[in-house]
Scaffold this active site. Structure first.
Site, PDB file in Angstrom:
ATOM      1  N   ARG A 154      -3.351 -11.081  -8.884  1.00 45.14           N
ATOM      2  CA  ARG A 154      -3.183  -9.805  -8.183  1.00 45.14           C
ATOM      3  C   ARG A 154      -4.480  -8.982  -8.252  1.00 45.14           C
ATOM      4  O   ARG A 154      -5.429  -9.360  -8.909  1.00 45.14           O
ATOM      5  CB  ARG A 154      -2.003  -9.018  -8.781  1.00 45.14           C
ATOM      6  CG  ARG A 154      -2.115  -8.958 -10.292  1.00 45.14           C
ATOM      7  CD  ARG A 154      -1.566  -7.729 -10.889  1.00 45.14           C
ATOM      8  NE  ARG A 154      -2.278  -6.552 -10.474  1.00 45.14           N
ATOM      9  CZ  ARG A 154      -3.491  -6.192 -10.953  1.00 45.14           C
ATOM     10  NH1 ARG A 154      -4.131  -6.948 -11.854  1.00 45.14           N
ATOM     11  NH2 ARG A 154      -4.066  -5.083 -10.542  1.00 45.14           N
ATOM     12  N   GLY A 155      -4.433  -7.814  -7.546  1.00 47.85           N
ATOM     13  CA  GLY A 155      -5.638  -6.983  -7.458  1.00 47.85           C
ATOM     14  C   GLY A 155      -6.380  -7.406  -6.199  1.00 47.85           C
ATOM     15  O   GLY A 155      -6.601  -8.609  -5.975  1.00 47.85           O
ATOM     16  N   ALA A 156      -6.771  -6.416  -5.388  1.00 46.02           N
ATOM     17  CA  ALA A 156      -7.288  -6.728  -4.054  1.00 46.02           C
ATOM     18  C   ALA A 156      -8.422  -7.768  -4.038  1.00 46.02           C
ATOM     19  O   ALA A 156      -8.322  -8.793  -3.339  1.00 46.02           O
ATOM     20  CB  ALA A 156      -7.702  -5.445  -3.361  1.00 46.02           C
ATOM     21  N   ARG A 168       0.623 -11.228   1.030  1.00 40.90           N
ATOM     22  CA  ARG A 168       0.644  -9.785   0.749  1.00 40.90           C
ATOM     23  C   ARG A 168      -0.094  -9.063   1.883  1.00 40.90           C
ATOM     24  O   ARG A 168      -1.213  -9.446   2.230  1.00 40.90           O
ATOM     25  CB  ARG A 168      -0.009  -9.482  -0.606  1.00 40.90           C
ATOM     26  CG  ARG A 168       0.699 -10.179  -1.769  1.00 40.90           C
ATOM     27  CD  ARG A 168       0.316  -9.590  -3.092  1.00 40.90           C
ATOM     28  NE  ARG A 168       0.882  -8.257  -3.276  1.00 40.90           N
ATOM     29  CZ  ARG A 168       0.513  -7.443  -4.272  1.00 40.90           C
ATOM     30  NH1 ARG A 168      -0.412  -7.808  -5.126  1.00 40.90           N
ATOM     31  NH2 ARG A 168       1.081  -6.251  -4.400  1.00 40.90           N
ATOM     32  N   GLN A 175       1.401  -2.243 -14.286  1.00 42.19           N
ATOM     33  CA  GLN A 175       0.039  -2.811 -14.349  1.00 42.19           C
ATOM     34  C   GLN A 175      -0.832  -2.031 -15.331  1.00 42.19           C
ATOM     35  O   GLN A 175      -1.734  -2.589 -15.950  1.00 42.19           O
ATOM     36  CB  GLN A 175      -0.614  -2.794 -12.953  1.00 42.19           C
ATOM     37  CG  GLN A 175      -0.121  -3.877 -12.018  1.00 42.19           C
ATOM     38  CD  GLN A 175       1.035  -3.405 -11.162  1.00 42.19           C
ATOM     39  OE1 GLN A 175       1.772  -2.502 -11.534  1.00 42.19           O
ATOM     40  NE2 GLN A 175       1.214  -4.031 -10.016  1.00 42.19           N
ATOM     41  N   ASP A 183      -6.983  -0.871  -2.197  1.00 37.65           N
ATOM     42  CA  ASP A 183      -6.616  -2.136  -1.558  1.00 37.65           C
ATOM     43  C   ASP A 183      -7.085  -2.210  -0.109  1.00 37.65           C
ATOM     44  O   ASP A 183      -7.243  -3.294   0.445  1.00 37.65           O
ATOM     45  CB  ASP A 183      -5.108  -2.341  -1.635  1.00 37.65           C
ATOM     46  CG  ASP A 183      -4.700  -2.608  -3.077  1.00 37.65           C
ATOM     47  OD1 ASP A 183      -4.598  -1.650  -3.851  1.00 37.65           O
ATOM     48  OD2 ASP A 183      -4.552  -3.790  -3.438  1.00 37.65           O
ATOM     49  N   ASN A 240      -3.843   2.441  -2.199  1.00 39.77           N
ATOM     50  CA  ASN A 240      -3.915   1.898  -3.556  1.00 39.77           C
ATOM     51  C   ASN A 240      -2.494   1.894  -4.121  1.00 39.77           C
ATOM     52  O   ASN A 240      -1.540   2.312  -3.459  1.00 39.77           O
ATOM     53  CB  ASN A 240      -4.862   2.741  -4.425  1.00 39.77           C
ATOM     54  CG  ASN A 240      -5.183   2.059  -5.747  1.00 39.77           C
ATOM     55  OD1 ASN A 240      -5.511   0.860  -5.768  1.00 39.77           O
ATOM     56  ND2 ASN A 240      -5.072   2.759  -6.852  1.00 39.77           N
ATOM     57  N   LYS A 241      -2.357   1.405  -5.327  1.00 40.86           N
ATOM     58  CA  LYS A 241      -1.040   1.291  -5.966  1.00 40.86           C
ATOM     59  C   LYS A 241      -0.235   2.577  -5.827  1.00 40.86           C
ATOM     60  O   LYS A 241      -0.780   3.663  -6.029  1.00 40.86           O
ATOM     61  CB  LYS A 241      -1.246   0.936  -7.448  1.00 40.86           C
ATOM     62  CG  LYS A 241       0.001   0.801  -8.269  1.00 40.86           C
ATOM     63  CD  LYS A 241       1.003  -0.169  -7.694  1.00 40.86           C
ATOM     64  CE  LYS A 241       0.436  -1.568  -7.472  1.00 40.86           C
ATOM     65  NZ  LYS A 241       1.254  -2.398  -6.567  1.00 40.86           N
TER      66      LYS A 241
HETATM   67  O1  MRU Z   1       0.109  -4.880  -6.636  1.00 41.74           O
HETATM   68  P1  MRU Z   1      -1.224  -5.095  -7.299  1.00 41.74           P
HETATM   69  O2  MRU Z   1      -1.132  -5.176  -8.773  1.00 41.74           O
HETATM   70  O3  MRU Z   1      -1.998  -6.214  -6.674  1.00 41.74           O
HETATM   71  O4  MRU Z   1      -2.008  -3.750  -6.944  1.00 41.74           O
HETATM   72  C1  MRU Z   1      -3.336  -3.617  -7.362  1.00 41.74           C
HETATM   73  C2  MRU Z   1      -3.910  -2.292  -7.093  1.00 41.74           C
HETATM   74  O5  MRU Z   1      -3.329  -1.441  -6.441  1.00 41.74           O
HETATM   75  C3  MRU Z   1      -5.317  -2.068  -7.541  1.00 41.74           C
HETATM   76  O6  MRU Z   1      -5.505  -0.750  -7.951  1.00 41.74           O
HETATM   77  C4  MRU Z   1      -6.250  -2.391  -6.377  1.00 41.74           C
HETATM   78  O7  MRU Z   1      -6.046  -3.700  -5.945  1.00 41.74           O
HETATM   79  C5  MRU Z   1      -7.662  -2.212  -6.726  1.00 41.74           C
HETATM   80  S1  MRU Z   1      -8.166  -3.478  -7.833  1.00 41.74           S
HETATM   81  C6  MRU Z   1      -9.810  -3.623  -7.918  1.00 41.74           C
END
Ligand code: MRU
Length: 347
Positions: free
Chosen positions: A46-48, A89, A196, A237, A247-248
């Site tokens: 996970r994470g963009a 996603r 997270q 993201d 973002n999250k």
């Molecule tokens: O659902 P996730 O855990 O993939 O969400 C991740 C986030 O929202 C992060 O803050 C975002 O991807 C930036 S990570 C460098």
């Protein structure tokens, strides 16, 4: 952290199952692109930026299944893999950016040698991974300059080693600030519903020996009122051309309360997170997750049976709540429509 969240090793993708952290460090390995896609979908990866890197490796993995150098059928097969990975996603644009880079390699493949195509796709995925490492380093260097000496910051979600190919985006700035003696403390939003912050960011801060305190998301305003937060740092993201940033979920709330208390909010992201085709954040597709991720905590129901749940995974912070966007190409300031346009003209 000795273990990387994702690695290409001898024709396989090895990854840390992030759903198991911090209680277990489970490492999985696969040469099956469907399994990799499922790992992205269930947030094991996970994470963009990391999703983008994983998708690039996914296309390389699929190419290793090809038996003949017949170009049309090879291209059709790889396009079906790209479609599969693209369906995992919807919000992080890095995924589609990386798949587009692999599609360009496939389109530019003119020989009938399947090994040639395989090598090119593997090399491109490795390059995307290496570039992300470097982009994180640049973001950290640019980002620390925005922070005051001896600062205390707040972060939301996880934007560190676990979310990228390097030290992270927002969290990379935080660890850099710690390394150079600029940071006093980091407060971590637990980041409901999937924690997270509590599971992953707390784990990373522990590993890096950064002094950190975990709070429930709703405590952020209290801390700000107490004068304990000098800046908020978050990842993204997808960033639209006007600076609106997805973002999250919960980032938008945090941005509103930061503005109320006169605290700057910095969004950190590589240019691969910028969607130069999207005018505003209004059009950013927001992933909705299974309501069980809210109504259950680690497999245990916490609500009455059948409770209706609304579970968007992301929100969009409007550009007027963002003080600056830290990219690998430098720091962008408002008005973002102008600064992002200038950035685009340089790429
Ligand atoms: O659902 P996730 O855990 O993939 O969400 C991740 C986030 O929202 C992060 O803050 C975002 O991807 C930036 S990570 C460098």
């Amino acid at each position: 952290m000795a273990m990387k969240p994702l690695e290409w090793i001898n024709g396989k993708v090895r990854f840390l199952d992030q759903t198991k952290l911090p209680l277990e460090e489970v490492v999985l390995s696969t040469d099956d692109v469907a399994e990799l896609a499922e790992a992205i979908r269930r947030l094991a990866i996970r994470g963009a930026p990391l999703i983008g890197i994983a998708a690039a490796y996914g296309v390389a993995l699929a190419s290793l299944q090809l038996k003949s150098g017949e170009r049309d059928s090879a291209r059709a097969f790889l396009q079906s893999t790209i479609d599969l990975l693209a369906s995992t996603r919807p919000t992080a644009v890095n995924l589609f950016w990386a798949l587009k880079r692999q599609r360009r390699i496939i389109d530019g493949w003119e020989t009938n040698s399947i090994t040639d195509l395989q090598h090119r796709l593997i090399d491109e995925a490795l390059l995307i991974h290496q570039e992300d490492y470097a982009m994180c380093e640049h973001i950290a260097v640019f980002g620390v300059d925005l922070l005051p000496q001896n600062c205390s910051v707040l972060t939301h979600c996880n934007s560190g080693i676990l979310a990228t190919g390097g030290r992270g985006t927002a969290l990379g700035i935080i660890t850099k600030a710690w390394e150079i003696g600029k940071l006093r403390h980091v407060f971590i939003d637990e980041t409901r519903p999937l924690f997270q912050g509590a599971r992953l960011t707390a784990w990373e801060m522990n590993q890096a020996n950064v002094p950190a305190t975990l709070i429930v998301d709703n405590t952020a305003a209290v801390l700000m009122k107490q004068g304990k937060i000098d800046a908020v740092l978050v990842g993204a993201d997808r960033i639209a051309m006007n600076g609106d940033a997805a973002n999250k979920v919960g980032t938008y709330n945090t941005a509103i309360i930061a503005k109320h208390h006169g605290i700057p909010l910095y969004v950190a992201a590589p240019v691969s997170t910028m969607d130069f085709k999207m005018k505003t954040g209004q059009d950013i597709p927001i992933e909705e997750r299974d309501g069980k991720e809210v109504s259950e905590v680690f497999g245990r129901r916490i609500t009455p049976q059948g409770m209706t749940v609304y579970a968007p995974a992301f929100d969009v912070t409007p550009n007027e709540l963002i003080s600056a966007i830290v990219t690998n190409r430098g720091v962008l300031f408002p008005p973002f429509s102008d600064s992002i346009r200038v950035l685009l003209s340089q790429i």
